[in-house]
Enzyme design. Structure first.
Site, PDB file in Angstrom:
ATOM      1  CG  HIS A   1     -66.435 -29.778  79.430  1.00 28.15           C
ATOM      2  ND1 HIS A   1     -65.433 -29.307  78.791  1.00 28.15           N
ATOM      3  CD2 HIS A   1     -66.550 -28.879  80.514  1.00 28.15           C
ATOM      4  CE1 HIS A   1     -64.895 -28.436  79.526  1.00 28.15           C
ATOM      5  NE2 HIS A   1     -65.399 -28.024  80.673  1.00 28.15           N
TER       6      HIS A   1
HETATM    7  O1  RIB Z   1     -63.916 -31.934  82.805  1.00 26.69           O
HETATM    8  C1  RIB Z   1     -65.423 -32.014  82.369  1.00 26.69           C
HETATM    9  C2  RIB Z   1     -66.299 -33.188  82.757  1.00 26.69           C
HETATM   10  O2  RIB Z   1     -66.201 -33.068  84.218  1.00 26.69           O
HETATM   11  C3  RIB Z   1     -67.700 -32.674  82.507  1.00 26.69           C
HETATM   12  O3  RIB Z   1     -68.113 -34.151  82.340  1.00 26.69           O
HETATM   13  C4  RIB Z   1     -68.356 -32.288  83.693  1.00 26.69           C
HETATM   14  O4  RIB Z   1     -69.646 -32.687  83.850  1.00 26.69           O
HETATM   15  C5  RIB Z   1     -67.461 -32.975  84.704  1.00 26.69           C
HETATM   16  O5  RIB Z   1     -68.067 -34.335  85.081  1.00 26.69           O
END
Ligand code: RIB
Ligand code: CA
Length: 313
Positions: free
Chosen positions: A239
């Site tokens: 992500h």
């Molecule tokens: O949905 C994924 C996000 O949420 C990423 O930034 C992870 O670190 C959490 O913060």
């Protein structure tokens, strides 16, 4: 050179984004701000300082940010990232100081210092960005732009939610802050679940094994961060690293423009990033200042992650 301020809730994938940022010759990290999200902001601030010291970069200022969302308490993600936020990793107790300013003030100061030179990179909930914009409403026109990991836009089969059926965690955790930021006019690029959850773009087990094969403290860190999760989830969704990779080399990505609305009241849909693709909405979408990543050059993206996160560049 992209000069960035990184706003983060470290977080396992945030940690990989740190490793990527500091191994990317295209990126200069000017400052780090921390926000309540995956874990509480005290843990996040400790983790950010530990990561900077691990990277030998305790010269980069770290300012502590919001300890809760703007209007309503929302859950954390300790169940995924571990109680302390970096899974089983044990790093030295941080020695570097926390900047005396609040995160919002550091954001304002850096935007006023660097203007269009600065790109804000937000890989956690948008509470600090919202506080900064509320305090200085000229930020959206002064700054170079904002790149976020956030949102689920239903633009690919993987663009549904992870915090609820339709919302991505960073937006869901503080939907009011997200709405303020999305509505502020700041030029935004979003790495959403549409691509970060796409099987072609995730880190698979083979890629992970190759990344930790070399002995050393970097491999040990990545193993401590990702080892259990790669087994549990048959790979790892990159992500936050995807948002950072966009900053490093946007030519690896295809984006589309949409006017994005953030849902702040729905019982089942709070935090949803709504995209209206009805044909007669096309003009409004083309005029919008929100870009969403819809496709990734997977071989180049994976090579960047493997070389820079895994080997340090
Ligand atoms: O949905 C994924 C996000 O949420 C990423 O930034 C992870 O670190 C959490 O913060
Ligand atoms: Ca994050």
């Amino acid at each position: 050179m992209k000069r960035i301020l990184l706003d983060t809730d470290p977080g396992v994938d945030d940690a990989l984004a740190f490793l990527l940022a500091f191994a990317s010759p295209e990126i200069k990290v000017e400052a780090v701000t921390t926000v309540d999200g995956n874990v509480d902001v005290e843990k996040g601030t400790r983790n950010a300082r530990q990561l900077l010291e691990f990277l030998g970069r305790d010269d980069v200022p770290v300012a502590r940010g919001a300890s809760h969302p703007m209007l309503r308490p929302m859950g954390n993600a300790e169940s995924f990232h571990g109680k302390m936020g970096l899974m089983d990793v044990v790093l030295l107790e941080p020695r570097m100081k926390v900047d005396k300013r609040a995160a919002a003030q550091l954001i304002i100061d850096e935007v006023n210092r660097l203007g269009k030179e600065l790109t804000l990179v937000a890989i956690g909930p948008l509470t600090n960005l919202a506080a900064a914009i509320l305090t200085d409403p000229t930020i959206p026109e002064k700054v170079g732009g904002l790149v976020i990991m956030g949102g689920a836009f239903s633009l690919t089969p993987y663009g549904s939610g992870n915090a609820n059926a339709v919302a991505e965690f960073n937006i869901w955790h503080d939907p009011d802050a997200a709405k303020l930021v999305f509505d502020s006019g700041i030029p935004m690029v979003c790495a959403g679940l549409d691509t970060t959850m796409h099987p072609d773009y995730r880190m698979n087990k083979a890629m992970y094994a190759e990344m930790v094969v070399k002995k050393g403290k970097r491999s040990e860190l990545i193993k401590g961060l990702c080892g259990v999760l790669v087994e549990r989830y048959n790979g790892f969704s990159l992500h936050d690293p995807m948002a950072m990779a966009y900053v490093a080399d946007p030519t690896m990505f295809k984006t589309e423009k949409y006017k994005v609305e953030v849902e702040t009241t729905g019982t089942h849909t709070i935090g949803m990033t709504v995209v209206d693709r009805r044909r007669y909405h096309r003009e409004e979408n083309l005029k919008a200042n929100h870009e969403v990543i819809v496709e990734v050059d997977a071989p180049r993206f994976h090579k960047m992650i493997s070389d820079r996160v895994g080997k340090g560049g």
